[in-house]
Design an enzyme around this catalytic site. Structure first.
Site, PDB file in Angstrom:
ATOM      1  N   GLN A  57      -5.783  -3.357  10.607  1.00 52.06           N
ATOM      2  CA  GLN A  57      -4.714  -2.663  11.335  1.00 52.06           C
ATOM      3  C   GLN A  57      -5.206  -1.399  12.019  1.00 52.06           C
ATOM      4  OE1 GLN A  57      -0.665  -2.640   9.570  1.00 52.06           O
ATOM      5  NE2 GLN A  57      -1.683  -3.358   7.731  1.00 52.06           N
ATOM      6  N   LYS A 111       0.831  -1.216   0.000  1.00 48.42           N
ATOM      7  CA  LYS A 111       0.000   0.000   0.000  1.00 48.42           C
ATOM      8  C   LYS A 111       0.861   1.259   0.000  1.00 48.42           C
ATOM      9  CE  LYS A 111      -2.176  -1.063   3.786  1.00 48.42           C
ATOM     10  NZ  LYS A 111      -1.497  -2.355   3.980  1.00 48.42           N
ATOM     11  N   THR A 112       1.795   1.305   0.935  1.00 51.11           N
ATOM     12  CA  THR A 112       2.637   2.499   1.031  1.00 51.11           C
ATOM     13  C   THR A 112       3.501   2.636  -0.214  1.00 51.11           C
ATOM     14  OG1 THR A 112       2.629   2.256   3.417  1.00 51.11           O
ATOM     15  CG2 THR A 112       4.313   3.694   2.489  1.00 51.11           C
ATOM     16  N   ARG A 114       5.157  -7.019  10.955  1.00 50.15           N
ATOM     17  CA  ARG A 114       6.311  -6.134  10.745  1.00 50.15           C
ATOM     18  C   ARG A 114       7.534  -6.924  10.297  1.00 50.15           C
ATOM     19  NH1 ARG A 114       3.990  -2.662   9.154  1.00 50.15           N
ATOM     20  NH2 ARG A 114       2.239  -4.043   9.440  1.00 50.15           N
ATOM     21  N   ASP A 121      -2.122   7.764   3.812  1.00 42.96           N
ATOM     22  CA  ASP A 121      -1.743   6.400   4.183  1.00 42.96           C
ATOM     23  C   ASP A 121      -2.419   6.061   5.514  1.00 42.96           C
ATOM     24  OD1 ASP A 121      -0.525   3.952   3.996  1.00 42.96           O
ATOM     25  OD2 ASP A 121       1.530   4.687   4.202  1.00 42.96           O
ATOM     26  N   GLU A 122      -2.604   4.790   5.802  1.00 46.17           N
ATOM     27  CA  GLU A 122      -3.183   4.352   7.082  1.00 46.17           C
ATOM     28  C   GLU A 122      -4.538   5.027   7.342  1.00 46.17           C
ATOM     29  OE1 GLU A 122      -1.464   2.103   8.800  1.00 46.17           O
ATOM     30  OE2 GLU A 122       0.656   2.392   8.292  1.00 46.17           O
TER      31      GLU A 122
HETATM   32  P1  ATP Z   1       1.577  -2.010   5.956  1.00 48.21           P
HETATM   33  O1  ATP Z   1       0.144  -2.437   5.938  1.00 48.21           O
HETATM   34  O2  ATP Z   1       2.351  -2.753   6.975  1.00 48.21           O
HETATM   35  O3  ATP Z   1       1.741  -0.532   6.007  1.00 48.21           O
HETATM   36  P2  ATP Z   1       2.002  -1.902   3.134  1.00 48.21           P
HETATM   37  O4  ATP Z   1       0.812  -2.519   2.504  1.00 48.21           O
HETATM   38  O5  ATP Z   1       2.060  -0.448   3.168  1.00 48.21           O
HETATM   39  O6  ATP Z   1       2.197  -2.522   4.571  1.00 48.21           O
HETATM   40  P3  ATP Z   1       4.595  -1.745   1.925  1.00 48.21           P
HETATM   41  O7  ATP Z   1       5.325  -1.299   3.105  1.00 48.21           O
HETATM   42  O8  ATP Z   1       4.271  -0.784   0.868  1.00 48.21           O
HETATM   43  O9  ATP Z   1       3.268  -2.509   2.388  1.00 48.21           O
HETATM   44  O10 ATP Z   1       5.327  -2.969   1.229  1.00 48.21           O
HETATM   45  C1  ATP Z   1       5.862  -4.053   1.960  1.00 48.21           C
HETATM   46  C2  ATP Z   1       7.175  -4.514   1.361  1.00 48.21           C
HETATM   47  O11 ATP Z   1       6.954  -5.161   0.112  1.00 48.21           O
HETATM   48  C3  ATP Z   1       8.105  -3.358   1.058  1.00 48.21           C
HETATM   49  O12 ATP Z   1       9.418  -3.768   1.360  1.00 48.21           O
HETATM   50  C4  ATP Z   1       7.920  -3.132  -0.419  1.00 48.21           C
HETATM   51  O13 ATP Z   1       9.046  -2.546  -0.991  1.00 48.21           O
HETATM   52  C5  ATP Z   1       7.714  -4.538  -0.919  1.00 48.21           C
HETATM   53  N1  ATP Z   1       6.908  -4.608  -2.158  1.00 48.21           N
HETATM   54  C6  ATP Z   1       5.696  -4.087  -2.363  1.00 48.21           C
HETATM   55  N2  ATP Z   1       5.256  -4.344  -3.605  1.00 48.21           N
HETATM   56  C7  ATP Z   1       6.234  -5.060  -4.214  1.00 48.21           C
HETATM   57  C8  ATP Z   1       6.384  -5.628  -5.531  1.00 48.21           C
HETATM   58  N3  ATP Z   1       5.443  -5.528  -6.444  1.00 48.21           N
HETATM   59  N4  ATP Z   1       7.531  -6.295  -5.780  1.00 48.21           N
HETATM   60  C9  ATP Z   1       8.498  -6.412  -4.841  1.00 48.21           C
HETATM   61  N5  ATP Z   1       8.415  -5.901  -3.610  1.00 48.21           N
HETATM   62  C10 ATP Z   1       7.297  -5.234  -3.291  1.00 48.21           C
HETATM   63 MG    MG Z   2       2.128   0.929   4.779  1.00 46.42          MG
END
Ligand code: ATP
Ligand code: MG
Length: 784
Positions: free
Chosen positions: A255, A37-38, A634, A221-222
């Site tokens: 979350q 997401k982020t 995490r 975000d969040e």
């Molecule tokens: P959270 O809910 O914990 O905030 P999130 O959904 O925001 O998580 P991110 O932090 O954006 O998730 O991504 C998690 C990890 O996966 C990061 O290290 C990111 O770089 C990696 N990632 C995300 N998408 C891809 C992709 N398509 N290919 C490879 N790595 C990825």
């Molecule tokens: Mg995130």
């Protein structure tokens, strides 16, 4: 600007790509932890900029923690060929502060308004309660502060609060008087930052329109953790129905962990409806963690009834099992985790990739001291540790008074510190005079008669002298001057344990120095990209440095003022020098959005995690479970879970049962480092309570010496209750023995267990009920 946007989009899966490249419409991304997401949000900003759909000044992006905001800026920095520092990317509080700094006049604030941290706010509330002659037992300052914050978070000023009973009516009066006091002193609390900037935009149409036109894209975000006021604030920048404006919200209902601060998961449904979101994008592929970690997260969260429902999958394979450790005490737990962390580091893992998470801030002390004694660098995030230390607060108070002589909170903190013969009585006189004339304390010193009045005037004069002597000095020089001239340094030199405090004051100078370098004050300040409004226009359209220049004069806030704001907003980042590779310590709340190669979740015990205050209702337990889900997700490669049989918390030794959450994790994903005891978990809790009622305590059940299951790599170690022995130098006790305790009086020993340093007794006292006591500390005297 030429960017390879194709390259930017290369590492995205089809759903992520669709989200990143959406046109400027309202969009909602609902997806589980680690699904990107982020990354999607950040990539979208980069893509919008790279394809010239928006200028850097036209983006407003909000997130929750300072660390997350910094991370977003760092990620963006690697994707874009120019400095991103001037962009409006930050936390809600940070951005509100920025807005109010730029429009202080329109917001009805003094130019150098100061931010009250939670400790200052509490003492400000205390003063109001006292001035109104209210009973502190009925109007507990902490609760009053919560009441005020809760009203503000709902967007309510005193006049708008509905009070149906006398108590609430009084609380509203306190709220009113508190507002008046803040106004007089030129200070704002955290909730006020939000509410004030919301009202500013709501009531000032030209300003609102300016920002609406300016921000072509608003991203959050969040989103699951926004409260009512934050959502309303966002709507000021991007109202539903506006054409051609992009509003991009990402969130995960699993979350949502800020219900206690008014967060509303319902904002997601409202957003979908009000903005007529056409399709909600879901992401289910997890890129962060290995299979065992994800299985644990999925299995745990499945126990929650209130969910929008989604699952995470990964292609990464199961990875290592999740390691579970049972410790005898919180000290042993800290020792164990520090050995493990050291081992990980020896194996090549940077310390900054090792995170230690805990449910409550108070837990960090034992872990901190273990790391400290072992000489392992660490940083604590989230808690206001460094900036909350008394000596640091004293120094900051002097600095605040240089910026704003009318800051009464700071005035009271240091008027007689170090002591300069100004007693409580003179201060009361001064407060009366100030109240009567509606002026600040500094302005009222002339009204106090006699010697006390002279002393007070002397204090104000001292501040004036310091103010003029520090004109034109660097931030470092200002702080050194103040620490010296205020008398703080001399005072701590004479104090027995002053050395520590002097070091902290020194550290304050370091903190200022690293702030100057990081924030670009001073010679290496770089000009940031300007947006279409050009420099110096309304709203500080083209930023030249953080913080924004004043909207009307174009004057940039002084480094000192900026540093003081930083101290209030970003407290607590100073244990290890910036740049040192350090183990990361934080509460689960502040770990949201972050990721680490190895994660330790400590203190997973009933009453602590889930927290005892949540246990009375199902919603509370569900929120704790979401918190546990956040904690588990995490971890990238390694996850450790630990709990401890005993723990010192808030000055008491607690005897613990491991958390119910262990029963909700898939056994196949776990590896017990210590043998698993039979019946632990909810069944155990019942037995435990019964045993407790029988007066047997832990020994009533654990003492049976049963081991349910031992892993092949771990020989079963049956629990054999040792004969309780008293700590060295103390008479041995036996059950049934009558004893005397200096605080609890006479009692009878009900249970004895443990040995040596660890020996403990359960004693039934006549007046104080049944207590567990650590014999090494409790010093029970046998009476016959
Ligand atoms: P959270 O809910 O914990 O905030 P999130 O959904 O925001 O998580 P991110 O932090 O954006 O998730 O991504 C998690 C990890 O996966 C990061 O290290 C990111 O770089 C990696 N990632 C995300 N998408 C891809 C992709 N398509 N290919 C490879 N790595 C990825
Ligand atoms: Mg995130």
């Amino acid at each position: 600007m030429h960017l390879q946007d194709a390259q930017l989009l290369r590492n995205l899966n089809p759903e992520q790509l669709a989200a990143v490249t959406l046109p400027a419409v309202p969009a909602l991304i609902l997806a589980g932890a680690g699904s990107g997401k982020t990354r999607v949000l950040t990539t979208r900003i980069a893509w919008l900029l790279a394809t010239n759909q928006v200028s850097p000044g036209g983006v407003l992006a909000v997130t929750f923690t300072n660390k997350a905001a910094k991370e977003m800026l760092t990620r963006l920095g690697t994707m874009l060929p120019f400095a991103v520092r001037g962009m409006w990317i930050g936390t809600f509080h940070g951005l509100c502060n920025r807005l109010l700094r730029a429009h202080w006049k329109a917001a009805g604030l003094p130019q150098s308004f100061q931010i009250l941290d939670s400790g200052d706010q509490l003492s400000a509330v205390k003063r109001v309660v006292k001035a109104m002659n209210l009973d502190e037992e009925r109007f507990v300052p902490k609760q009053v502060a919560w009441f005020i914050a809760a009203q503000k978070e709902e967007g309510r000023r005193p006049a708008a609060v509905e009070a149906f009973d006398e108590h609430t009516r009084k609380l509203v009066q306190v709220y009113e008087a508190y507002e008046e006091q803040c106004r007089r002193e030129g200070v704002v609390d955290f909730a006020e930052l939000m509410l004030r900037s919301y009202e500013l935009l709501r009531d000032d149409e030209p300003l609102r329109e300016h920002y609406r036109r300016r921000f072509g894209h608003v991203l959050v975000d969040e989103f699951q953790d926004t409260n009512r006021l934050q959502y309303a604030w966002l709507k000021m920048f991007a109202p539903p129905g506006a054409q051609g404006q992009g509003v991009f919200a990402v969130g995960d209902d699993d979350q949502s962990i800020y219900a206690f601060r008014g967060a509303r998961v319902g904002n997601m449904a409202d957003f979908e409806r009000e903005y007529r979101v056409r399709s909600v994008i879901k992401l289910e592929q997890n890129y962060r963690s290995f299979g065992n970690i994800l299985d644990a997260a999925n299995a745990l969260i499945a126990h929650n009834a209130q969910r929008l429902g989604k699952n995470l999958r990964t292609d990464a394979g199961p990875g290592e099992p999740i390691r579970v450790q049972e410790a005898a005490s919180d000290y042993a737990e800290a020792q164990w985790l520090l050995d493990e962390a050291r081992e990980l580091h020896r194996g090549g893992m940077p310390r900054s990739e090792i995170a230690v998470l805990y449910r409550s801030n108070a837990q960090s002390r034992v872990i901190e001291s273990a790391l400290f004694n072992a000489g392992i660098p660490y940083r604590v995030y989230g808690g206001l540790r460094f900036f909350e230390r008394a000596e640091v607060k004293h120094a900051l108070a002097y600095l605040r008074l240089l910026e704003n002589p009318d800051d009464d909170t700071s005035f009271l903190r240091v008027v007689n510190f170090p002591a300069r013969g100004i007693g409580a009585r003179s201060i009361e006189q001064l407060q009366d005079a100030a109240r009567a004339s509606g002026r600040s304390l500094a302005q009222s010193v002339g009204a106090v008669p006699g010697k006390a009045g002279l002393n007070l005037q002397g204090f104000v004069h001292k501040l004036d002298t310091m103010r003029s002597a520090t004109q034109g000095l660097t931030l470092r020089e200002i702080i050194e001057h103040v620490v010296h001239e205020s008398g703080l340094l001399d005072f701590y030199r004479t104090e027995k344990e002053g050395q520590d405090r002097i070091e902290n004051l020194q550290e304050l100078v370091n903190a200022a120095e690293s702030f100057v370098t990081q924030e670009g004050f001073g010679k290496d300040a770089v000009a940031l990209p300007l947006d279409e409004h050009g420099p110096g226009t309304l709203a500080g359209g083209g930023e030249t440095a953080i913080p924004s220049p004043d909207a009307e004069t174009g004057e940039i806030v002084s480094p000192l003022a900026a540093f003081l704001t930083h101290a209030s907003l970003e407290a607590g980042d100073n244990q290890a020098q910036a740049g040192t590779d350090a183990v990361q310590l934080m509460t689960v709340h502040s770990a949201k959005g972050l990721e680490f190669d190895a994660v330790f979740i400590t203190g997973i015990e009933e009453g602590l995690f889930p927290h005892e205050q949540s246990l009375s209702d199902a919603d509370g337990v569900e929120e704790e479970r979401r918190l546990m889900y956040v904690a588990i997700t995490r971890a990238r490669k390694r996850l450790y879970l630990s709990f401890s049989q005993t723990r010192m918390l808030h000055g008491q030794t607690r005897y613990n049962v491991k958390s119910r959450f262990f029963d909700e994790l898939p056994e196949g994903a776990l590896k017990w480092l210590t043998p698993r005891q039979q019946g632990f978990g909810s069944g155990y809790a019942r037995e435990y309570r019964q045993a407790w009622d029988r007066g047997q305590g832990l020994s009533g059940i654990v003492g049976a010496g049963r081991v349910e299951r031992a892993e092949p790599w771990q020989q079963p170690v049956p629990f054999t209750p040792k004969a309780p022995a008293a700590p060295a130098g103390q008479a041995p006790l036996r059950t049934g023995q009558a004893v005397f305790h200096t605080k609890f009086g006479e009692g009878v020993v009900v249970t004895l267990e443990g040995s040596g340093e660890d020996a403990r007794a359960q004693v039934r006292f006549g007046r104080h009920g049944v207590k567990w006591l650590l014999l090494a500390m409790a010093k029970l005297t046998p009476i016959e």
